[in-house]
Design an enzyme around this catalytic site. Structure first.
Site, PDB file in Angstrom:
ATOM      1  N   ASP A 479       0.833  -1.204   0.000  1.00 51.35           N
ATOM      2  CA  ASP A 479       0.000   0.000   0.000  1.00 51.35           C
ATOM      3  C   ASP A 479       0.871   1.259   0.000  1.00 51.35           C
ATOM      4  O   ASP A 479       2.069   1.221   0.314  1.00 51.35           O
ATOM      5  CB  ASP A 479      -0.881  -0.057   1.270  1.00 51.35           C
ATOM      6  CG  ASP A 479      -2.153   0.757   1.162  1.00 51.35           C
ATOM      7  OD1 ASP A 479      -2.289   1.532   0.213  1.00 51.35           O
ATOM      8  OD2 ASP A 479      -3.009   0.615   2.068  1.00 51.35           O
ATOM      9  N   ASP A 549     -10.874   2.220  -2.986  1.00 49.68           N
ATOM     10  CA  ASP A 549     -11.424   1.960  -1.652  1.00 49.68           C
ATOM     11  C   ASP A 549     -12.939   2.026  -1.678  1.00 49.68           C
ATOM     12  O   ASP A 549     -13.594   1.745  -0.674  1.00 49.68           O
ATOM     13  CB  ASP A 549     -10.878   2.977  -0.642  1.00 49.68           C
ATOM     14  CG  ASP A 549      -9.539   2.532  -0.098  1.00 49.68           C
ATOM     15  OD1 ASP A 549      -9.164   1.366  -0.318  1.00 49.68           O
ATOM     16  OD2 ASP A 549      -8.851   3.349   0.549  1.00 49.68           O
TER      17      ASP A 549
HETATM   18  C1  DGJ Z   1      -5.799   2.009   1.930  1.00 47.72           C
HETATM   19  C2  DGJ Z   1      -6.217   0.758   1.228  1.00 47.72           C
HETATM   20  O1  DGJ Z   1      -6.757   1.042  -0.019  1.00 47.72           O
HETATM   21  C3  DGJ Z   1      -7.204   0.008   2.106  1.00 47.72           C
HETATM   22  O2  DGJ Z   1      -7.677  -1.114   1.423  1.00 47.72           O
HETATM   23  C4  DGJ Z   1      -6.520  -0.361   3.380  1.00 47.72           C
HETATM   24  O3  DGJ Z   1      -5.483  -1.265   3.125  1.00 47.72           O
HETATM   25  C5  DGJ Z   1      -5.995   0.888   4.083  1.00 47.72           C
HETATM   26  N1  DGJ Z   1      -5.188   1.675   3.194  1.00 47.72           N
HETATM   27  C6  DGJ Z   1      -5.179   0.517   5.285  1.00 47.72           C
HETATM   28  O4  DGJ Z   1      -4.582   1.592   5.865  1.00 47.72           O
END
Ligand code: DGJ
Length: 742
Positions: A479, A549
């Site tokens: 990430d 997200d």
């Molecule tokens: C952003 C990601 O897109 C989410 O799926 C998750 O992993 C969060 N970060 C965690 O901080």
């Protein structure tokens, strides 16, 4: 596929299965011109005329008094700067004497089988019988600057990969202030421009506008490709549709700052440029040093946007994604992020895994919050040691417990970041990117690590590998949750600070490469606060990328439509999540959520222990649906039938197996309409002479997945007359139709 050089005409012809691209060497100086890009040509007769070098203003060797006029309208292959072409330049320098002009002239060329690697960068690849490359060496003799333009064509795909390598052959150092990866000049044919725009949880929404005079650009200065704009452009005839018309697609194989521009000039000529964002870029080249610009992909389709999409898909599936998973069904995973956020321990995770394993889910992914004192998003990034207060007994015990349930295990990292409240920051405050005397800006309460520094990369990669060695971990979600700012490195000299953005991206690529070479069987999913780094560069490392997200099925229709306009469905991370949805509060039927996620990698992101009995019962049916159809979704040809982004009512797309024996049609009725009849949809990509039997797909518990219908229709009827989809009662309803050749 093939590349030829016609010595007499001084023309290069680069052929893909259905397209030709023609470059000319013009005048005694050796200007490199662009003659043609479009449908495949059988020969080169008359093609040189397309560059208009026989019209005034003639080439400077014929008429030197109009040199500027010549340069300002000549369709060039790689535009110079400051010597008469007043359109956007492809390259600009700063010499020791403070001058910025550059003009490339042809020197020599080489045509070879295969394609060389781009040092430190992701790029397309292919075997010697699948790819052929033309390398044209140009020089600016006044600067002693060499520019090698490379073009690769593919035997199985209508795509051309371009890149540029610049070498300083002078005694004096020089600064490269701009280096685009490719330039394409054409006459305007009443073109439109498609670009992708968005935000967090709203990535890659499509914009199509007429291409007017002036400069139209998209870009990023965030250090990543970004949520906001995408390193992609399509220039297409105003009348072009999914199935008809000329479409030129451009995509950048890079994950940092970019710029893509389309310019229409005084003569109604179009110039498209794509490359590293020139703002805040300055790369010092000492004597003998080179700079390799990233790769740009071009594709031309005479068959509308759909043709462009399928060319990109083929190219990326066959010549960019390297992962051992690229042609494999991925394990159905359940991720705990939306289920628990930071509030979990080993007991909670095992509860989820226990329930999930009984439903046929195959992997548990532990997301953010398992390390250091990471109880929320304000701390601990960089402290990649397991928090044993949270995970009692340690990581191995948890992973073994999950494995004992018959499931695999995956884990989350955010390797490029550092929290001010972390052990790592206490030890190395200078490892954060910052400008001396200026307090760096926080985002999500974190700083960005200066991974242009080898010792920083070494430390983080070692920590990650240690965790991965400590247990049976099969998957990593990598990430990146904030963009770069306050660009300064404690290690680079003043005249190299302008290299930091690009060095950061090279550092990230190197870290992923090292992790993957130590764990070659790892399934890597890239992610950046959702889909802020969904780009072809990342596909070289991971076969799938988290799309957004926003897991709401209806929001996903638009995001996934635009994403799949360029990327294969197999690369789009998509999960079924809980309702009301956490980003929009919408309630969508569980079936619909499953069908929309099926069009990507398919997984879950919810607490299965808390699902209603009704939804729980549907999970094993969705799992069966995934196993039944994933090969088709992953490997089939993609056709867009209707766009919810355009019609605001319904969405429809289709995948067809390569042999045209099977097809799956996804239909989502977003809004119910009063007093309306059934909807006619015209399928695509089928065998017009074949007869197809139709099955309705259902995930209703207790029923067969495939419901026979007695309907049997010829391919030509389905494509030219279409089929009727009955209206459904209510909003957000979906249907899946399966066709099989009889
Ligand atoms: C952003 C990601 O897109 C989410 O799926 C998750 O992993 C969060 N970060 C965690 O901080």
């Amino acid at each position: 596929m093939g590349i030829i050089f016609n010595e007499k005409e001084k023309l290069f012809k680069l052929d893909t299965p259905n397209t030709s691209y023609v470059i000319g060497i013009v005048g005694s100086d050796g200007f490199l011109g662009h003659a043609y890009y479009g449908k495949k040509l059988s020969d080169l007769q008359g093609v040189k005329d397309l560059m208009r070098i026989y019209e005034a203003p003639f080439t400077p060797d014929t008429n030197a008094r109009d040199r500027l006029s010549f340069l300002d309208c000549f369709p060039t292959e790689y535009s110079g700067h400051g010597v008469g072409d007043y359109r956007e330049s492809s390259i600009r320098v700063k010499t020791a004497a403070g001058h910025s002009a550059v003009q490339p002239y042809y020197v020599s060329h080489e045509i070879y089988k295969g394609k060389r690697k781009l040092e430190g960068l992701p790029a397309t690849f292919g075997a010697e019988d699948a790819v052929e490359t033309l390398a044209i060496t140009c020089m600016d003799p006044a600067l002693n600057l060499q520019m090698v333009l490379e073009y690769s064509v593919f035997a199985d795909t209508d795509a051309i990969a371009r890149s540029v390598k610049v070498t300083n052959l002078d005694e004096n150092a020089l600064y490269l202030e701009k280096v685009m990866s490719g330039c394409l000049d054409m006459d305007n044919r009443d073109f439109d421009l498609i670009t992708l725009h968005g935000s967090w949880a709203r990535e890659r929404h499509m914009q199509r506008l007429p291409l007017g005079c002036g400069k139209h650009s998209v870009g990023s200065l965030r250090g990543e490709s970004g949520h906001q704009e995408h390193p992609f452009m399509a220039v297409l005839e105003h009348t072009a549709t999914q199935t008809r018309g000329d479409v030129y697609g451009f995509h950048f194989v890079y994950s940092g700052n970019f710029q893509a521009m389309a310019e229409v000039n005084q003569f109604n000529q179009v110039r498209v440029l794509m490359g590293i964002q020139p703002e805040d870029f300055c790369w010092k080249l000492e004597k003998g040093e080179s700079f390799q610009a990233p790769e740009m992909i071009m594709t031309y389709s005479a068959n509308g946007i759909g043709g462009m999409s399928r060319s990109f898909h083929e190219l990326y599936r066959n010549h960019l994604i390297r992962s051992p998973y690229k042609n494999k069904k991925r394990p159905i995973l359940i991720n705990n992020w939306e289920a628990t956020y930071f509030d979990f321990n080993e007991e909670k995770l095992l509860d989820i895994a226990k329930e999930a394993s009984q439903m046929g889910i195959e992997m548990l992914v532990m997301d953010d919050g398992w390390f250091g004192n990471r109880c929320d998003d304000n701390r601990a990034l960089g402290d990649w040691e397991v928090n044993e207060d949270k995970l009692k007994g340690g990581l191995k015990k948890l992973v073994d417990g999950v494995n004992a349930l018959g499931m695999e295990f995956g884990i989350w990292f955010e390797p490029e970041m550092i929290s001010p409240e972390s052990k790592l920051y206490e030890e190395h405050p200078d490892w954060a990117i910052a400008i001396p005397g200026r307090t760096p800006g926080l985002a999500r309460n974190q700083f960005v690590l200066d991974i242009s520094r080898k010792e920083v990369r070494d430390c983080i990669v070692e920590k990650i590998c240690k965790v991965l060695h400590s247990a049976n971990i099969k998957y990593v979600k990598w990430d990146m949750n904030r963009p770069l700012s306050d660009i300064g490195s404690a290690c680079l000299p003043a005249d190299r600070q302008g290299e930091l953005y690009h060095r950061f991206v090279l550092g990230m690529y190197e870290m992923q490469e090292r992790m993957l070479s130590e764990f070659p069987d790892l399934l890597l999913e890239n992610c950046s606060g959702g889909g802020a780094r969904f780009d072809p560069g990342m596909l070289y490392y991971s076969p799938q990328i988290w799309c957004s997200d926003d897991t709401d099925a209806i929001e996903r229709l638009a995001i996934q439509e635009s994403t799949s306009m360029i990327y294969p469905l197999s690369s789009m991370g998509a999960h079924v999540s809980v309702c009301p949805n956490h980003t929009v509060g919408r309630n969508t039927p569980f079936e619909t959520r499953g069908y929309v996620a099926l069009a990507g990698t398919f997984g879950y992101e919810l607490d299965v222990t808390k699902l209603s009995e009704e939804d729980k019962a549907m999970v094993p049916r969705q799992v069966a649906m995934y196993h039944q159809f994933n090969d088709l979704v992953r490997e089939g040809d993609y056709y867009r039938i209707a766009s919810y982004q355009e019609n605001h009512l319904y969405d429809c797309f289709q995948v067809v197996s390569k042999d045209k024996k099977e097809s799956l049609v996804f239909f989502v009725q977003v809004l119910g309409e009063p007093n309306m009849h059934s909807r006619n949809i015209r399928l695509q990509g089928l065998d017009e002479n074949a007869e197809y039997a139709l099955w309705d797909v259902t995930v209703e518990p207790g029923k067969e997945l495939l419901q026979e219908t007695e309907v049997s229709v010829k391919g030509d009827t389905l494509m030219y007359a279409g089929m009727q989809v009955q209206r459904m009662w209510g909003d957000f309803k979906a249907k899946l139709f399966y066709f099989k050749k009889k």
